[in-house]
Scaffold this motif. Structure first.
Motif, short mmCIF file in Angstrom:
data_model
loop_
_atom_site.label_atom_id
_atom_site.label_comp_id
_atom_site.label_asym_id
_atom_site.label_seq_id
_atom_site.Cartn_x
_atom_site.Cartn_y
_atom_site.Cartn_z
N ARG A 45 0.83 -1.20 0.00
CA ARG A 45 0.00 0.00 0.00
C ARG A 45 0.86 1.25 0.00
O ARG A 45 0.59 2.21 -0.72
N ALA A 46 1.90 1.22 0.80
CA ALA A 46 2.79 2.39 0.88
C ALA A 46 3.46 2.66 -0.46
O ALA A 46 3.52 3.81 -0.92
N CYS A 47 3.94 1.62 -1.12
CA CYS A 47 4.63 1.80 -2.40
C CYS A 47 3.67 2.24 -3.50
O CYS A 47 4.03 3.07 -4.35
N SER A 48 2.47 1.68 -3.50
CA SER A 48 1.49 2.09 -4.51
C SER A 48 1.14 3.56 -4.34
O SER A 48 1.02 4.31 -5.33
N TYR A 49 1.01 3.98 -3.10
CA TYR A 49 0.69 5.39 -2.83
C TYR A 49 1.85 6.30 -3.23
O TYR A 49 1.66 7.35 -3.86
N LEU A 50 3.07 5.90 -2.91
CA LEU A 50 4.24 6.69 -3.28
C LEU A 50 4.39 6.80 -4.80
O LEU A 50 4.70 7.87 -5.33
N LEU A 57 10.70 7.83 -5.90
CA LEU A 57 10.78 6.56 -6.63
C LEU A 57 12.01 5.77 -6.23
O LEU A 57 11.99 4.53 -6.24
N ASP A 58 13.09 6.45 -5.89
CA ASP A 58 14.26 5.74 -5.36
C ASP A 58 13.91 5.00 -4.08
O ASP A 58 14.35 3.87 -3.84
N THR A 59 13.10 5.65 -3.24
CA THR A 59 12.66 5.01 -2.00
C THR A 59 11.78 3.80 -2.29
O THR A 59 11.92 2.75 -1.66
#
Length: 694
Positions: free
Chosen positions: A201-206, A222-224
């Motif tokens: 969820r965190a990555c999709s939001y980022l 995006l690096d994160t």
């Protein structure tokens, strides 16, 4: 005195409307405030602790403003004033906790008093104060952190508080709020603090929010995301981010971190699909045989086999003719007329349709030898049923049909190069480039054939050889091709048409690379050949070739290449470069800017306005909501715009619907643009491309 009496009378009237419980609570809170300012330390401590517990209890689960905060609102300024007079002590820190909770609803906007008093208070767990209090703190931290960044300052206490809030949000399934605050303070901390249950969820939001950030913040986010996916062994998703950023060192990290050979094969197919030329080494794949197999996949040696295998599985291998797609017998009420047609334009349309429908299937009913027995029409017969430039398209279509097949079957295209007809030679050279598109072969058959025609022969042959190189080596950043094509651009005796297509070819080879050296050579060629009047339509290909180099790069590395041109041509070139730079970004602000350009009249021919219309489609084509909004805007331009704008709208609609046909757009185009035959052809090609083998 009179005003005080009036105030007391108003308070008495308000108290009369309170229930017995509310009145008792109000009196208790007023007593707490009074005793909190008492010189007796024990009485003061008891009052402050009781008031602190009452405030904490009331805001820990608030759905509306609690009565405790309502009753304490008149006392807020008095408590703040008394706090300033207190000496540093534990009681002062307890009072700061109370003020921090009261500031949730009482603080003046912009002062961030809830955060101020929290940092001055005790180290109590923020979870005890409730979700609304924590959300308010998070918002104030974001504003305060932005202010500190502007002042080049730093607060360790503020950073630690942000970490506590992040942990609280993650614990209470508020991953999006946690991501918001941590991207402001320290994005790298996300890597180690997201868990297996919430990292997706965190990555999709980022990833979604990165689209709306300006550089370099978007790249940092995006690096994160990449680091999180890599740490969680989500290698395919990590590879998608690495390719979006076009950081090959990230691709190397993925190969080195993954131990599964099947997954590495998947990585190789993804790299091949994106046209990324990547060399494997011993650190990425230990076994020599496995490394050769994977490298062959990256080089697209297996692409033809996979494509044909899929075609067999879904049973679409049978060759189709243009008539199978047109279904003219259903429209006209009579039988199909077969492959024999009289019109030169009909032959050309059939050639294009035949090439797209049978692309990569190695057989068709017009050009290949496999169809001779059934149709009675050989490739030579169909080739010479076209005249002039039509032969170029017919010969090149054979390369499309034999796409990726550089083996024995591909020799059919190579044989056409030895023809005595210059148009057939030119088409064969273009077909060689199409057939070798995306294939990275050690023998470089495309280069070995096409390089012999780049600097000699008729202009038509040179142009097709140059475009063949651009198609065959698109996105390779091949410096051998660069040096060869730059020589053509720097030759002052080269005709404008050759220069124009050479710039397009260079743009294809270095697409999205932001290569300043190549861009400078193209801009110099534009100045040397005096494209300032834009009288020759081919002169408009020079800024387009330059735009391809900065495709999707936005404003990062772009300089003013056309400052020496006159106002009219400079405006056209700037809009072309601007449209390419923001292509696929879906930036609504840039779309609105181009729409404003369409409302202005620059010149009689309207070159700037037509370019702006195409730019709208280029920018909006990758994002679904923006695409639908752009279609509606273009339909308005089609109805109410000037003639030069209406002429560009059909092509813009075609760009928006490439491989994604929309029937409503198709019929709108047919009913409102009966005179735009060339745009109709382009739209039909893009519309039918998705219908291949369906």
């Amino acid at each position: 005195m009179a005003s005080k009496k009036n105030t007391k009378e108003k308070d008495k009237k308000k108290d009369e409307h309170l229930s017995k419980e509310d009145l008792q609570l109000k009196q208790e809170l007023e007593l707490y405030v009074k005793n909190a300012q008492n010189p007796d330390v024990e009485l003061q401590r008891a009052a402050i602790e009781s008031m602190r517990q009452e405030v904490q209890r009331s805001i820990s689960s608030m759905t509306s403003v609690p009565k405790t905060l309502k009753f304490l609102r008149p006392q807020y300024e008095a408590l703040k004033s008394y706090y300033d007079t207190m000496q540093d002590s534990e009681l002062k820190r307890l009072l700061a906790d109370i003020l921090s909770g009261l500031a949730l609803t009482m603080s003046t906007e912009g002062k961030r008093e809830s955060l101020k008093y929290n940092l001055l208070g005790t180290d109590v767990d923020i979870e005890l104060w409730g979700h609304e209090y924590v959300r308010n703190l998070a918002e104030e931290i974001r504003h305060e952190w932005a202010k500190l960044l502007e002042e080049d300052d730093f607060s360790k206490d503020l950073e630690y508080l942000a970490y506590d809030i992040f942990d609280y949000f993650v614990k209470h399934n508020a991953e999006l709020e946690a991501v918001d605050i941590m991207t402001e303070v320290n994005p790298e901390r996300l890597i180690s603090h997201v868990s297996a249950s919430n990292y997706k969820r965190a990555c999709s939001y980022l990833t979604a929010t990165a689209k709306y950030l300006a550089g370099p913040d978007d790249e940092l986010v995006l690096d994160t995301v990449f680091a999180i996916y890599l740490a969680r062994k989500e290698f395919v998703r990590a590879l998608q981010i690495a390719l979006f950023l076009y950081k090959l060192r990230y691709v190397r990290q993925i190969f080195e971190a993954c131990d599964d050979l099947l997954q590495k094969q998947q990585f190789c197919f993804i790299l091949a699909r994106h046209g990324v030329h990547f060399e494997l080494d011993d650190n990425m794949v230990m076994d020599d045989d496995d490394r050769e197999q994977l490298q062959a996949i990256i080089n697209n040696f297996e692409l033809r086999k996979g494509f044909l295998s899929l075609a067999r599985d879904i049973e679409v291998m049978e060759a189709k003719s243009p008539e199978d797609i047109y279904k003219a017998h259903l429209l006209s009420g009579r039988a199909s007329v077969g492959t024999t047609v009289d019109s030169e334009w009909q032959n050309l349309a059939a050639t294009f349709m035949n090439a797209f429908v049978n692309a990569g299937f190695r057989q068709d009913k017009l050009m290949t030898d496999a169809a001779e027995a059934s149709s009675g029409v050989s490739s030579c017969n169909w080739l010479f049923m076209n005249t002039g430039e039509g032969k170029i398209s017919a010969a090149a279509s054979l390369g499309m049909i034999l796409l990726w097949d550089i083996g024995p079957r591909g020799a059919k295209v190579y044989k056409l190069v030895r023809s005595k007809d210059s148009f057939v030679i030119a088409g064969a050279l273009l077909g060689v480039g199409i057939m070798n598109c995306g294939i990275n072969h050690d023998l470089d058959p495309a280069l070995r054939i096409l390089r012999n025609y780049v600097d000699k022969g008729e202009p038509t042959i040179r142009i097709c050889a140059i475009m063949g190189l651009g198609i065959a080596y698109a996105n390779t950043k091949d410096y051998q091709i660069r040096d060869m094509l730059i020589e053509v651009l720097q030759d002052t005796n080269t005709a404008l048409d050759v220069i124009a297509f050479t710039s397009i070819s260079l743009g294809l080879v270095f697409v999205g690379s932001s290569d300043g050296d190549v861009a400078e050579v193209i801009s110099e060629a534009a100045r040397d050949h005096k494209i300032s009047d834009l009288g020759d339509p081919l002169s408009r290909l020079l800024p387009l070739g330059l735009g391809l180099i900065y495709l999707g790069k936005q404003d990062g590395d772009i300089v003013d290449f056309f400052q020496n041109l006159n106002k009219k041509s400079k405006k056209h070139c700037d809009i072309t470069l601007f449209s390419c730079a923001y292509a696929g970004t879906g930036n609504i602000n840039k779309v609105q800017l181009l729409l404003r350009q369409c409302t202005r009249q620059f010149d009689k021919c309207g070159v700037d306005q037509r370019t702006a219309v195409l730019g709208i489609a280029m920018i909006a084509m990758a994002e679904e909501i923006g695409l639908n909004m752009a279609i509606r805007s273009l339909e308005h331009l089609l109805q109410y715009g000037e003639l030069n704008i209406r002429r560009a709208v059909p092509l813009a609609l075609a760009l928006l619907c490439i491989s994604d046909p929309k029937v409503s757009v198709y019929f709108t185009f047919l009913t409102q643009c009966p005179c735009a035959q060339r745009s109709l052809l382009v739209f039909n090609l893009s519309f039918q491309f998705i219908l291949i083998r369906r």
